[in-house]
Enzyme design. Structure first.
Site, short mmCIF file in Angstrom:
data_model
loop_
_atom_site.label_atom_id
_atom_site.label_comp_id
_atom_site.label_asym_id
_atom_site.label_seq_id
_atom_site.Cartn_x
_atom_site.Cartn_y
_atom_site.Cartn_z
N TRP A 61 -5.03 1.21 10.59
CA TRP A 61 -5.16 1.15 9.13
C TRP A 61 -4.96 -0.29 8.65
O TRP A 61 -5.60 -0.72 7.69
CB TRP A 61 -4.19 2.11 8.47
CG TRP A 61 -4.35 2.15 6.98
CD1 TRP A 61 -3.42 1.81 6.05
CD2 TRP A 61 -5.51 2.55 6.24
NE1 TRP A 61 -3.93 1.97 4.78
CE2 TRP A 61 -5.22 2.42 4.88
CE3 TRP A 61 -6.78 3.00 6.61
CZ2 TRP A 61 -6.14 2.72 3.87
CZ3 TRP A 61 -7.70 3.30 5.61
CH2 TRP A 61 -7.38 3.16 4.26
N TYR A 73 0.84 -1.20 0.00
CA TYR A 73 0.00 0.00 0.00
C TYR A 73 0.88 1.26 0.00
O TYR A 73 0.68 2.17 -0.80
CB TYR A 73 -0.94 -0.02 1.21
CG TYR A 73 -1.68 1.25 1.43
CD1 TYR A 73 -2.68 1.66 0.54
CD2 TYR A 73 -1.40 2.07 2.51
CE1 TYR A 73 -3.36 2.85 0.72
CE2 TYR A 73 -2.08 3.26 2.72
CZ TYR A 73 -3.06 3.64 1.82
OH TYR A 73 -3.73 4.82 2.01
N GLU A 81 -11.33 5.51 5.25
CA GLU A 81 -10.78 6.31 6.35
C GLU A 81 -11.81 6.49 7.46
O GLU A 81 -11.47 6.44 8.64
CB GLU A 81 -10.29 7.68 5.85
CG GLU A 81 -9.09 7.62 4.93
CD GLU A 81 -7.80 7.15 5.59
OE1 GLU A 81 -7.72 7.02 6.83
OE2 GLU A 81 -6.84 6.91 4.84
#
Length: 191
Positions: free
Chosen positions: A47, A17, A39
């Site tokens: 995350w 990522y 988000e």
């Protein structure tokens, strides 16, 4: 060996990522909607937790088609709340639906959600920071507070200033790769 931001050294998914997406200027509305939903889903979580469920989110939320998500009814919401592949928090699921509706309104008003976001940046250029360590990177900024406040006025939720700053980092509105990270210069050139 490439030097990268230390947060991206935890596992292969985070590394991929970081190396391929984080901080790259994104202008596609569907991808911007995806990051906005992810988000918001992350609020209070790591995350990494969201990255591990990202493909499940894509499937559950019709590939992040904001038009489809805006049309979800109570039956679809209940279906999502039973889906163990996503974060089954009613407020976060409802927020995805209401945010899709608000997203469409912003898109209609500005021509695209990207146009709306670019209006917050000087000359539409990403902010190039020069952080030497993760400890220097803020969790929120005056700009993320301004965008957050405006989004809330437009009917969005789960868009607090910290969530919006993480969103800004993810979609390349701000380059917060540390200066010795190999992506720092690359993302800076991708304007």
């Amino acid at each position: 060996m490439d030097i990268r931001c230390e947060w991206a050294e935890t596992n292969e998914l985070e590394t991929e990522y970081h190396d391929n997406e984080w901080g790259v200027p994104e202008h596609d509305d569907q991808r911007l909607f995806e990051f906005l939903i992810l988000e918001g889903a992350q609020a209070g979580l790591s995350w990494d937790t969201i990255l591990k469920r990202r493909e499940n989110y894509r499937k559950a939320f019709d590939g992040f088609d904001y038009n489809a998500v805006a049309s979800y009814d109570e039956a679809k919401i209940e279906e999502l709340l039973q889906d163990s592949g996503i974060i089954r928090n009613r407020r976060k699921v409802l927020s995805a639906v209401s945010n899709a509706k608000a997203f469409i309104e912003v898109k209609d008003e500005f021509g695209s959600f990207d146009n709306y976001l670019q209006g917050f940046l000087k000359d539409g250029k990403a902010i190039q920071n020069s952080w030497e360590s993760l400890a220097e990177i803020p969790a929120r900024t005056d700009l993320s507070e301004k965008i957050s406040k405006d989004l809330k006025k437009k009917g969005f939720n789960f868009v607090g200033p910290k969530i919006i700053y993480a969103f800004m980092q993810a979609v390349g509105m701000v380059n917060d790769h540390v200066t010795d990270c190999f992506r720092y210069r690359e993302c800076g050139k991708l304007q």
